[in-house]
Scaffold this motif. Structure first.
Motif, mmCIF file in Angstrom:
data_model
loop_
_atom_site.group_PDB
_atom_site.id
_atom_site.type_symbol
_atom_site.label_atom_id
_atom_site.label_comp_id
_atom_site.label_asym_id
_atom_site.label_seq_id
_atom_site.Cartn_x
_atom_site.Cartn_y
_atom_site.Cartn_z
ATOM 1 N N LEU A 112 0.844 -1.190 0.000
ATOM 2 C CA LEU A 112 0.000 0.000 0.000
ATOM 3 C C LEU A 112 0.887 1.250 0.000
ATOM 4 O O LEU A 112 1.118 1.879 1.026
ATOM 5 C CB LEU A 112 -0.921 -0.006 1.223
ATOM 6 N N ASP A 113 1.396 1.577 -1.194
ATOM 7 C CA ASP A 113 2.288 2.722 -1.332
ATOM 8 C C ASP A 113 1.522 3.911 -1.912
ATOM 9 O O ASP A 113 1.178 4.845 -1.219
ATOM 10 C CB ASP A 113 3.477 2.342 -2.221
ATOM 11 N N MET A 114 1.285 3.917 -3.221
ATOM 12 C CA MET A 114 0.514 4.930 -3.948
ATOM 13 C C MET A 114 1.228 6.267 -4.100
ATOM 14 O O MET A 114 0.620 7.238 -4.546
ATOM 15 C CB MET A 114 -0.869 5.167 -3.326
ATOM 16 N N ARG A 115 2.496 6.355 -3.769
ATOM 17 C CA ARG A 115 3.223 7.610 -3.967
ATOM 18 C C ARG A 115 3.642 7.742 -5.434
ATOM 19 O O ARG A 115 4.231 6.831 -5.988
ATOM 20 C CB ARG A 115 4.452 7.667 -3.071
ATOM 21 N N MET A 116 3.366 8.879 -6.035
ATOM 22 C CA MET A 116 3.845 9.121 -7.390
ATOM 23 C C MET A 116 5.353 9.299 -7.409
ATOM 24 O O MET A 116 6.017 8.948 -8.388
ATOM 25 C CB MET A 116 3.135 10.330 -7.990
ATOM 26 N N THR B 19 2.939 7.044 2.821
ATOM 27 C CA THR B 19 2.303 6.068 1.949
ATOM 28 C C THR B 19 0.826 5.908 2.331
ATOM 29 O O THR B 19 0.369 6.414 3.358
ATOM 30 C CB THR B 19 2.994 4.709 2.074
ATOM 31 N N ALA B 20 0.105 5.165 1.500
ATOM 32 C CA ALA B 20 -1.285 4.851 1.827
ATOM 33 C C ALA B 20 -1.353 4.042 3.118
ATOM 34 O O ALA B 20 -2.274 4.211 3.927
ATOM 35 C CB ALA B 20 -1.930 4.095 0.674
ATOM 36 N N ALA B 21 -0.396 3.165 3.330
ATOM 37 C CA ALA B 21 -0.361 2.389 4.569
ATOM 38 C C ALA B 21 -0.185 3.303 5.776
ATOM 39 O O ALA B 21 -0.820 3.085 6.826
ATOM 40 C CB ALA B 21 0.767 1.363 4.515
ATOM 41 N N ASP B 22 0.655 4.321 5.647
ATOM 42 C CA ASP B 22 0.839 5.275 6.749
ATOM 43 C C ASP B 22 -0.480 5.939 7.127
ATOM 44 O O ASP B 22 -0.791 6.106 8.314
ATOM 45 C CB ASP B 22 1.855 6.354 6.360
ATOM 46 N N ILE B 23 -1.245 6.316 6.126
ATOM 47 C CA ILE B 23 -2.535 6.963 6.377
ATOM 48 C C ILE B 23 -3.474 6.002 7.092
ATOM 49 O O ILE B 23 -4.105 6.347 8.102
ATOM 50 C CB ILE B 23 -3.155 7.433 5.051
ATOM 51 N N LEU B 24 -3.572 4.789 6.597
ATOM 52 C CA LEU B 24 -4.472 3.806 7.194
ATOM 53 C C LEU B 24 -4.071 3.473 8.632
ATOM 54 O O LEU B 24 -4.930 3.229 9.483
ATOM 55 C CB LEU B 24 -4.492 2.532 6.357
ATOM 56 N N GLU C 135 -3.307 -5.800 13.502
ATOM 57 C CA GLU C 135 -2.073 -5.817 12.724
ATOM 58 C C GLU C 135 -2.075 -4.619 11.781
ATOM 59 O O GLU C 135 -3.093 -4.325 11.157
ATOM 60 C CB GLU C 135 -1.983 -7.112 11.899
ATOM 61 N N PRO C 136 -0.962 -3.890 11.655
ATOM 62 C CA PRO C 136 -0.923 -2.733 10.754
ATOM 63 C C PRO C 136 -1.192 -3.145 9.308
ATOM 64 O O PRO C 136 -0.858 -4.261 8.888
ATOM 65 C CB PRO C 136 0.494 -2.193 10.916
ATOM 66 N N PHE C 137 -1.781 -2.249 8.553
ATOM 67 C CA PHE C 137 -2.010 -2.490 7.131
ATOM 68 C C PHE C 137 -0.707 -2.358 6.372
ATOM 69 O O PHE C 137 0.066 -1.412 6.573
ATOM 70 C CB PHE C 137 -3.038 -1.496 6.576
ATOM 71 N N GLU C 138 -0.464 -3.310 5.466
ATOM 72 C CA GLU C 138 0.737 -3.272 4.632
ATOM 73 C C GLU C 138 0.425 -3.496 3.157
ATOM 74 O O GLU C 138 1.086 -2.924 2.298
ATOM 75 C CB GLU C 138 1.739 -4.334 5.094
ATOM 76 N N ARG C 139 -0.596 -4.318 2.856
ATOM 77 C CA ARG C 139 -0.853 -4.693 1.471
ATOM 78 C C ARG C 139 -2.298 -4.403 1.080
ATOM 79 O O ARG C 139 -3.205 -4.388 1.918
ATOM 80 C CB ARG C 139 -0.520 -6.167 1.242
#
Length: 333
Positions: free
Chosen positions: A142-146, A153-158, A193-197
């Motif tokens: 879960l990255d999504m950074r251009m 990252t998107a994972a950081d937000i979640l 568990e933290p989101f990663e994928r």
């Protein structure tokens, strides 16, 4: 003017021919002084077309994604110094143009930009990169950074946003009806568990969104993934910032064109262009007062849409809205 439409390396630039048509009067008027800014270089499809059909023009291609710049550079190597790659977020074009070296930038500083194109949103190339996490159809980080080298990252937000902030992002940037419910589910799951994928997030969305909505509302992950991507890359902020930056760089007769795929993007462009093309003379006066005439005129009739033929060739074009402006000469203002 009809240049024909074909796919190149699997990438079909949206409304490629129409973009060239909109920029052609300015590029022709500038002749060998014509510099085009492609603020969203991506795979380089629009830039390649401009370099072919405008043989005297230079194109400054801007992208924050190092992979895009590398691949576009290889694709456009045959054009030599006529193509100038720049790694930056597109709303940094003003500072780049003020400080960068080279013929194209010297020309911009002396004569202004002849044409500019901004094809907003995520590029086809990024969507095709499974490891970047933009697509919900494959399980990926879960990255999504251009620009994959900086920022959250998107994972950081979640994993870090509060319920209220996460729900706001999903509602505002994704128009997600079940934003609050999804945010609550995310907070519950991240405690385990933290989101990663992305696969785990997609499963959560299938569970959180009612079955009736899933049957009629498209893929249940579409709106959430869009919202996260916009938040990760601060896309709306960049659009707001780049309009005054690029219109300030245009020379007389220069044209700027924006392609929007989301209503929020198009709303920003529409509002900004309305201000640029509207006189500030008080209503009721027969002529514009000195200094109040609009600095720009519209070159599109509202928001242009893609034709049925274009959409058949490139389904991504179905939601595009195109708006453009031209800088007027002082005697016209």
């Amino acid at each position: 003017m009809d240049y024909g439409i074909d796919a190149n390396r699997g990438h079909v630039p949206v409304m490629r021919d129409r973009m060239a048509q909109l920029l052609e009067p300015a590029v022709a008027a500038y002749g060998p002084r014509a510099v085009i800014v492609d603020g969203t270089l991506g795979a380089g499809g629009h830039t390649e077309h401009f370099l072919r059909v405008f043989p005297e023009a230079h194109v400054i291609g801007v992208d924050r994604d190092p992979d895009a710049l590398r691949e576009a550079g290889e694709r456009l190597a045959e054009f030599g110094e006529r193509f100038v790659p720049v790694r930056a977020r597109f709303d940094e074009i003003g500072s780049v143009a003020a400080a960068a070296d080279g013929h194209a930038f010297d020309t911009v500083r002396e004569h202004g930009v002849a044409g500019a194109l901004f094809d907003l949103g995520v590029s086809s190339m990024q969507l095709d990169r499974e490891d970047r996490g933009f697509a919900y159809s494959v399980d990926a980080p879960l990255d999504m950074r251009m620009d994959p080298t900086q920022g959250q990252t998107a994972a950081d937000i979640l994993n870090t946003y509060s319920h209220g902030d996460l729900a706001r992002v999903l509602k505002t940037y994704g128009d997600e009806r079940f934003a609050g419910k999804i945010a609550a589910a995310v907070l519950r799951e991240r405690e385990k568990e933290p989101f990663e994928r992305s696969g785990r997030l997609v499963e959560l969305l299938y569970d959180a969104i009612p079955a009736a909505t899933r049957r009629t509302g498209g893929h249940p992950a579409k709106r959430t993934f869009q919202a996260l991507r916009v938040e990760v890359n601060r896309e709306l902020e960049a659009v707001e910032n780049v309009i005054p930056a690029i219109t300030g760089l245009l020379g007389v007769g220069g044209r700027a064109v924006f392609m929007s795929y989301q209503s929020l993007e198009d709303k920003i462009v529409k509002s900004a262009f309305a201000r640029l093309t509207t006189s500030t003379t008080p209503q009721g006066l027969p002529v514009d007062l000195p200094g109040t005439a609009p600095r720009f005129r519209s070159i599109t009739n509202g928001a242009e849409k893609a034709s049925d033929a274009e959409i058949a060739l490139n389904p991504r074009a179905a939601s595009v809205r195109v708006r453009g402006v031209e800088k007027r000469a002082e005697e016209e203002q």
